[in-house]
Write a protein that holds these residues in place. Sequence first.
Motif, PDB file in Angstrom:
ATOM      1  N   PRO A   1      34.002  46.848  50.044  1.00 41.06           N
ATOM      2  CA  PRO A   1      35.049  47.241  51.317  1.00 41.06           C
ATOM      3  C   PRO A   1      34.924  46.375  52.430  1.00 41.06           C
ATOM      4  N   ALA A   2      33.642  46.035  52.794  1.00 35.75           N
ATOM      5  CA  ALA A   2      33.333  45.318  54.109  1.00 35.75           C
ATOM      6  C   ALA A   2      33.655  43.924  53.888  1.00 35.75           C
ATOM      7  N   ILE A   3      33.142  43.340  52.652  1.00 35.04           N
ATOM      8  CA  ILE A   3      33.429  41.996  52.177  1.00 35.04           C
ATOM      9  C   ILE A   3      35.138  41.788  52.287  1.00 35.04           C
ATOM     10  N   LYS A   4      35.843  42.601  51.510  1.00 34.32           N
ATOM     11  CA  LYS A   4      37.372  42.749  51.591  1.00 34.32           C
ATOM     12  C   LYS A   4      37.914  42.390  53.030  1.00 34.32           C
ATOM     13  N   GLU A   5      37.296  43.231  54.144  1.00 31.24           N
ATOM     14  CA  GLU A   5      37.755  43.013  55.325  1.00 31.24           C
ATOM     15  C   GLU A   5      37.458  41.946  56.043  1.00 31.24           C
TER      16      GLU A   5
ATOM     17  N   VAL B   1      22.975  37.337  45.508  1.00 34.61           N
ATOM     18  CA  VAL B   1      23.461  38.598  46.208  1.00 34.61           C
ATOM     19  C   VAL B   1      23.648  38.516  47.685  1.00 34.61           C
ATOM     20  N   ALA B   2      22.925  37.435  48.289  1.00 35.40           N
ATOM     21  CA  ALA B   2      22.990  37.414  49.521  1.00 35.40           C
ATOM     22  C   ALA B   2      24.376  36.543  50.151  1.00 35.40           C
ATOM     23  N   LEU B   3      24.990  35.997  48.777  1.00 35.81           N
ATOM     24  CA  LEU B   3      25.822  34.892  49.518  1.00 35.81           C
ATOM     25  C   LEU B   3      27.399  35.420  49.686  1.00 35.81           C
ATOM     26  N   PRO B   4      27.786  36.588  49.159  1.00 36.56           N
ATOM     27  CA  PRO B   4      29.196  36.987  49.459  1.00 36.56           C
ATOM     28  C   PRO B   4      29.455  37.319  51.088  1.00 36.56           C
ATOM     29  N   PRO B   5      28.490  37.938  51.658  1.00 29.98           N
ATOM     30  CA  PRO B   5      28.656  37.945  53.166  1.00 29.98           C
ATOM     31  C   PRO B   5      28.786  36.589  53.848  1.00 29.98           C
ATOM     32  N   LEU B   6      28.532  35.371  53.399  1.00 22.15           N
ATOM     33  CA  LEU B   6      28.526  34.222  53.992  1.00 22.15           C
ATOM     34  C   LEU B   6      29.792  33.759  53.821  1.00 22.15           C
ATOM     35  N   THR B   7      30.817  34.150  53.100  1.00 22.97           N
ATOM     36  CA  THR B   7      32.129  33.568  52.950  1.00 22.97           C
ATOM     37  C   THR B   7      33.272  33.969  53.839  1.00 22.97           C
ATOM     38  N   HIS B   8      34.108  33.353  54.016  1.00 21.53           N
ATOM     39  CA  HIS B   8      35.191  33.703  54.892  1.00 21.53           C
ATOM     40  C   HIS B   8      36.626  33.503  54.265  1.00 21.53           C
ATOM     41  N   SER B   9      36.765  33.161  52.811  1.00 16.97           N
ATOM     42  CA  SER B   9      37.681  32.964  52.109  1.00 16.97           C
ATOM     43  C   SER B   9      37.867  33.766  50.899  1.00 16.97           C
ATOM     44  N   VAL B  10      38.757  33.675  50.342  1.00 17.68           N
ATOM     45  CA  VAL B  10      39.019  34.369  48.794  1.00 17.68           C
ATOM     46  C   VAL B  10      38.350  33.488  47.937  1.00 17.68           C
TER      47      VAL B  10
ATOM     48  N   ALA C   1      36.211  30.982  48.348  1.00 18.86           N
ATOM     49  CA  ALA C   1      34.834  31.074  48.348  1.00 18.86           C
ATOM     50  C   ALA C   1      34.204  32.120  47.920  1.00 18.86           C
ATOM     51  N   LEU C   2      34.752  33.298  48.199  1.00 20.03           N
ATOM     52  CA  LEU C   2      34.077  34.337  47.661  1.00 20.03           C
ATOM     53  C   LEU C   2      34.140  34.562  45.907  1.00 20.03           C
ATOM     54  N   GLY C   3      35.215  34.139  45.391  1.00 15.50           N
ATOM     55  CA  GLY C   3      35.153  33.865  43.946  1.00 15.50           C
ATOM     56  C   GLY C   3      34.217  32.947  43.498  1.00 15.50           C
ATOM     57  N   LEU C   4      33.773  31.750  44.017  1.00 15.46           N
ATOM     58  CA  LEU C   4      33.098  30.972  43.660  1.00 15.46           C
ATOM     59  C   LEU C   4      31.437  31.349  43.650  1.00 15.46           C
ATOM     60  N   VAL C   5      31.169  32.195  44.732  1.00 14.26           N
ATOM     61  CA  VAL C   5      29.747  32.704  44.940  1.00 14.26           C
ATOM     62  C   VAL C   5      29.725  33.730  43.841  1.00 14.26           C
ATOM     63  N   LEU C   6      30.754  34.523  43.853  1.00 13.61           N
ATOM     64  CA  LEU C   6      30.824  35.685  42.666  1.00 13.61           C
ATOM     65  C   LEU C   6      30.523  35.141  41.303  1.00 13.61           C
ATOM     66  N   LEU C   7      31.074  33.890  40.937  1.00 14.67           N
ATOM     67  CA  LEU C   7      30.766  33.295  39.656  1.00 14.67           C
ATOM     68  C   LEU C   7      29.530  32.977  39.610  1.00 14.67           C
ATOM     69  N   PHE C   8      28.553  32.531  40.434  1.00 14.59           N
ATOM     70  CA  PHE C   8      27.381  32.446  40.415  1.00 14.59           C
ATOM     71  C   PHE C   8      26.615  33.707  40.303  1.00 14.59           C
ATOM     72  N   PHE C   9      26.809  34.810  41.085  1.00 11.82           N
ATOM     73  CA  PHE C   9      26.297  35.878  41.087  1.00 11.82           C
ATOM     74  C   PHE C   9      26.411  36.542  39.680  1.00 11.82           C
ATOM     75  N   GLY C  10      27.572  36.474  39.065  1.00 11.85           N
ATOM     76  CA  GLY C  10      27.810  37.036  37.808  1.00 11.85           C
ATOM     77  C   GLY C  10      27.163  36.323  36.749  1.00 11.85           C
ATOM     78  N   ALA C  11      27.127  34.915  36.909  1.00 13.61           N
ATOM     79  CA  ALA C  11      26.063  34.111  35.788  1.00 13.61           C
ATOM     80  C   ALA C  11      24.857  34.797  35.838  1.00 13.61           C
ATOM     81  N   ALA C  12      24.232  35.010  36.919  1.00 13.26           N
ATOM     82  CA  ALA C  12      22.641  35.711  37.176  1.00 13.26           C
ATOM     83  C   ALA C  12      22.978  36.812  36.445  1.00 13.26           C
ATOM     84  N   TYR C  13      23.783  37.638  36.827  1.00 13.85           N
ATOM     85  CA  TYR C  13      23.854  39.182  36.245  1.00 13.85           C
ATOM     86  C   TYR C  13      23.991  39.257  34.650  1.00 13.85           C
ATOM     87  N   GLY C  14      24.582  38.419  34.277  1.00 14.37           N
ATOM     88  CA  GLY C  14      25.050  38.448  32.935  1.00 14.37           C
ATOM     89  C   GLY C  14      23.596  37.702  32.032  1.00 14.37           C
ATOM     90  N   GLY C  15      22.962  36.699  32.922  1.00 11.22           N
ATOM     91  CA  GLY C  15      22.038  36.110  32.150  1.00 11.22           C
ATOM     92  C   GLY C  15      20.820  37.104  32.043  1.00 11.22           C
TER      93      GLY C  15
END
Length: 393
Positions: free
Chosen positions: A34-38, A89-98, A100-114
């Motif tokens: 929710p905070a990242i959305k805002e 996991v530290a990257l999402p709060p550093l983004t300020h656009s949707v 950029a957020l999607g790109l860092v979450l792609l990286f986060f998801g890759a690590a999570y799946g791996g």
Amino acid sequence: MPGDGSSLTRLRIALTVFFALDGFVFAGWVVRIPAIKEQTNASASALGLALLGVSAGAVITMTLTGRLCRRYGNHQVTVVCAVLLSFSVALPPLTHSVLALGLVLLFFGAAYGGINVAFNSAAVELVAALRRPIMPSFHAAFSLGGMIGAGLGGLLAGVLSPTRHLLLLTVVGLLVTALAGPTLLRHEPPTPPERERPAKDAPRRLDGRTRGLVIVFGVIAGCTAYGEGALADWGALHLEQDLDASPGAAAVGYSCFALAMTVGRLTGTTLLERLGRTRTVVAGGTTAAAGMLLGSLAPSLWAALLGYAVTGLGLANLFPVAVERAGALAGPSGVATASTLGYGGMLLGPPAIGFMADWFTLPTALTSVALLAAMAAAVGALVGATTRRAAGG
């Protein structure tokens, strides 16, 4: 590596720590959505698209991690992915656009799946070496880590900014990896018994029957994860919207489900030793189907909460058993296939419930969880019967 008890015990503890860390980090991220959305000024639909980055990264990586595990080893890939997960996991709060957020979450998801494929593959090898069905205990650690991560994250949300909170998760993740990682890196994977060894050294091209069984176990995992995703996203809304529960009481619904699932997994090894895999799957799927029918159609809040808890107990051991069986049949590639199908079920659940709720009602839509749990029980019974006939023939 020698198969002595102390070495295997150290490996089991280290793997348990990584399962718990995975749940802890992921839950810590979820509570700050929710905070990242805002922060990114994202609309609900735009946030949904960005969150698909986690799913896409996980699914893509899961299909590749099996090969990496075969080439470099399950233990090494687990440690590397834990480091990547901790940093990402530290990257999402550093983004300020949707975007950029999607790109860092792609990286986060890759690590999570791996890391999910890698440590599940390592756990499958340990299960074979110990000759005990301990797979549910690892998934119980994941559930416990998630509950602690969500609870602590809720407390910290009012004190720390998302940037500081998720950076703290990075520090915790790296410290835990530094403490538990050397145990994995120092020890070779345990040598399974002779009858289990072909699964570990399975050829790249599996025969049709083995490939089919791996997919079947993936379907069972998907049916289970469908229910987890559906209850996580829609369970509280059903209690609040259809049973007039307060927001606080509605939030208790998923807690009942998650706690029951954790308890079910903590007792899963004993259950598997007494009932065996087939009867555990059949009993679990049947129990979950009955629980979800009560949870979705009950006219009172307390009956629905009881239904959620029964559903959690029923679903608890289906995913661990399915992944362990797929890994025993086909090694890391089997774990990757079952995990990908399972994760697909978790992704499919929430939107499918939403569409069905629009077409019918939310309680009716939630009965699909019961339907798929019953399907998992039926498939498990069919596989068990087929295996027994093949063994007898």
